[in-house]
Structure formats: structure tokens, C-alpha cells
Scaffold this motif. Sequence first.
Motif, PDB file in Angstrom:
ATOM      1  N   ARG A  90      -0.670   8.493   2.848  1.00 14.75           N
ATOM      2  CA  ARG A  90      -1.740   8.098   1.940  1.00 14.75           C
ATOM      3  C   ARG A  90      -2.079   6.619   2.079  1.00 14.75           C
ATOM      4  O   ARG A  90      -3.245   6.214   1.953  1.00 14.75           O
ATOM      5  N   ALA A  91      -1.066   5.789   2.342  1.00 20.02           N
ATOM      6  CA  ALA A  91      -1.329   4.370   2.574  1.00 20.02           C
ATOM      7  C   ALA A  91      -2.193   4.179   3.809  1.00 20.02           C
ATOM      8  O   ALA A  91      -3.124   3.364   3.817  1.00 20.02           O
ATOM      9  N   GLN A 139      -4.303   6.301   5.073  1.00 20.78           N
ATOM     10  CA  GLN A 139      -5.660   6.736   4.762  1.00 20.78           C
ATOM     11  C   GLN A 139      -6.409   5.655   3.992  1.00 20.78           C
ATOM     12  O   GLN A 139      -7.590   5.379   4.251  1.00 20.78           O
ATOM     13  N   HIS A 140      -5.727   5.059   3.029  1.00 19.38           N
ATOM     14  CA  HIS A 140      -6.358   4.002   2.239  1.00 19.38           C
ATOM     15  C   HIS A 140      -6.727   2.807   3.111  1.00 19.38           C
ATOM     16  O   HIS A 140      -7.801   2.209   2.948  1.00 19.38           O
ATOM     17  N   GLN A 196      -1.122   6.245  10.788  1.00 18.60           N
ATOM     18  CA  GLN A 196       0.136   6.190  10.055  1.00 18.60           C
ATOM     19  C   GLN A 196       1.256   5.522  10.839  1.00 18.60           C
ATOM     20  O   GLN A 196       2.030   4.748  10.264  1.00 18.60           O
ATOM     21  N   ALA A 212       0.829  -1.212   0.000  1.00 19.15           N
ATOM     22  CA  ALA A 212       0.000   0.000   0.000  1.00 19.15           C
ATOM     23  C   ALA A 212       0.857   1.252   0.000  1.00 19.15           C
ATOM     24  O   ALA A 212       0.524   2.249  -0.668  1.00 19.15           O
ATOM     25  N   ALA A 244       2.062   1.577  -3.553  1.00 19.37           N
ATOM     26  CA  ALA A 244       0.973   1.879  -4.485  1.00 19.37           C
ATOM     27  C   ALA A 244       0.470   3.302  -4.327  1.00 19.37           C
ATOM     28  O   ALA A 244       0.091   3.948  -5.321  1.00 19.37           O
ATOM     29  N   HIS A 245       0.482   3.833  -3.080  1.00 20.61           N
ATOM     30  CA  HIS A 245      -0.089   5.166  -2.830  1.00 20.61           C
ATOM     31  C   HIS A 245       0.972   6.246  -2.662  1.00 20.61           C
ATOM     32  O   HIS A 245       0.646   7.404  -2.397  1.00 20.61           O
TER      33      HIS A 245
END
Length: 302
Positions: free
Chosen positions: A20-21, A23-24, A29, A11, A14-15
Motif C-alpha cells: 500500500r505504501a 501504491q501511495h 514495491q 509511508a 502510515a499505510h
Amino acid sequence: MELRQLTYFEAVVAHGGFGRAAQHLRIAQPAVSTQVRKLESELGVTLLRRTTRRVELTRAGELFLAKVRAVQDELAAARTDLALLAGGDIGRVRIGAIQALDPFDLSSSLAAFHRRHPDVELVLRPGRVAALLDALDHDHIDLAICPLPGELPEHVTAAHLFTDELVLITAPEHPTATAGALPITALRDEPFVCLPPASGLRARLEQLAADAGFTPRIPFESASLPQLRDLVAHGLGVALLARSVAEAPGRPVAVHQVDPGPVLRPVGLLHRTDRPLVPAAQACRAFLLRSAGAHRRPPHAS
């Protein structure tokens, strides 16, 4: 190494970053950062270069990412297969059946089931009643299609598929050929042709004869119902057969309802109740029961 560590690492890549990972993934964090550091520590390599603006893969990270995504693809495929298995869309169904199944069209029903469930492997084996019950006992088949015996084992249950009629047949030149219904005693001195011992048909013939006060003489045996009919057509004996077999195409025979009669033969779909059917077998059983009335062949002309 834990699956969630692989998920978090993929993740982040990918983000494009830990925030951002997170959040996904809908987690904090610090949890993502902690698990990725643990993963790197366990592997003994640095997977990600962290800067103030972005996260970059190291060479080790690039190699590892390809493996992680392959694992994720395999897991996704496994989840899909398990879902299909649970829904009865993949698997293997082993069916045992007697020869004479008219008026139920088993071939048509199995073909329709296969079209609806193309990834289910179907296996069909022939057998007599005793052999089919033994195959159920030893888990060699999942479903059995056969005449319903007088008593079923406690661990076997049956659902009705269809009812056939047992009739007496003689050669066209037999003295009784033009008679209508016949009592079985009218043929007591005749040689009978029949299936081998331990078959349901043989047991039914012997029981009818015993009830009428005689023991049938059976010089001709065959495991093939068409051959039994053919032996009668050639004048070598008489027989008790399912009407669907007696009226099948072939050399002519005289067909007689049993008097008093009719002698009906209920045929059922059997399975064990002391262990669950696999979903594919459950789906096949339900399909066959639903189609039992929809795929009946019309009676053969005499």
C-alpha cells in the motif's frame, strides 16, 4: 541516510504495509522494501517486524517514527516559509526617507502594506539625500525615498513618487511679506536658515543663489524642518522650503513662490539595480508606487 528512506519508512507505517505504501508513493514495491532495509542497516536496529499479514513497529521503530515525523513537519514548515518568502509575504524591508514627504502619506501607505503583509518586518530610518545614497551603497537600506539628484549612480534607479514645490518663506512682519512671488535675489542680503551641508535642500538653495549671482549667508542650521520653519517665523532669517513644510500648522510665515517659478522638487523611490531586491522589498516597492496617488494629503492651509 537519505530523505527518501525516511519518506518510505513513514509511508509503510502510515499505510500499514509495503504494498500500500508503494501504491501511495507510485513506485515499485521492491524499491520501498530495499530502501527501508538500507535504513535499518545504517541505523543498526530493526524498525519494522514483518509478518505475512501486517507490518508492526518495534520499540526502536516507534522512537524513530516520532523523529521522522518531526523532521517532516519541519520540512513542510520550511517549504511554506520559502513559498511565502518567494511571494514577498515574509522578510524584512529597510526604508530610508527624507523628512518632508507631503503630499505622499508614507505612514498610511506603510500601514496598509503591513495589514496586507503582516509577517513582513518594516524598518524606517530618516536621512538626507547623500546619507540615503550612501546607505543604499553599503546595503544598509533596501529602498530610499528622497528628492531625485541631478545624476544617479549607474547602479541606482528611481521611480517617481510625487512632486513638491520649493518656496521662499519669511516672517509675517518682513518687508516682503505681502509680496506675491519673489525672485531669490530679493533676499540676497538676508540671513538664511537651512539644513546642514550635504543635504539636497542645501544644495538646491546654493545652486539657485549661484545662478542669481550670490552666495547665501546661512548662520542658522538645523536637521529639523519644523525647526527651520519656526526660526523663520521668529524673524531670525528666511528660508527655501518645500511648500508642504511651509504650509504646515505652526506659527505663521509668509509663503512666496520663487520668481521665475515654480521651483519643483521631484521625489522618487530609489533602489539598487546591481543586486536583486528581496521579494518582500519588491512587494513593498510596488505597493508604495501604486499607493503614491491614492494617499496624497491635501495642501495645508496657509
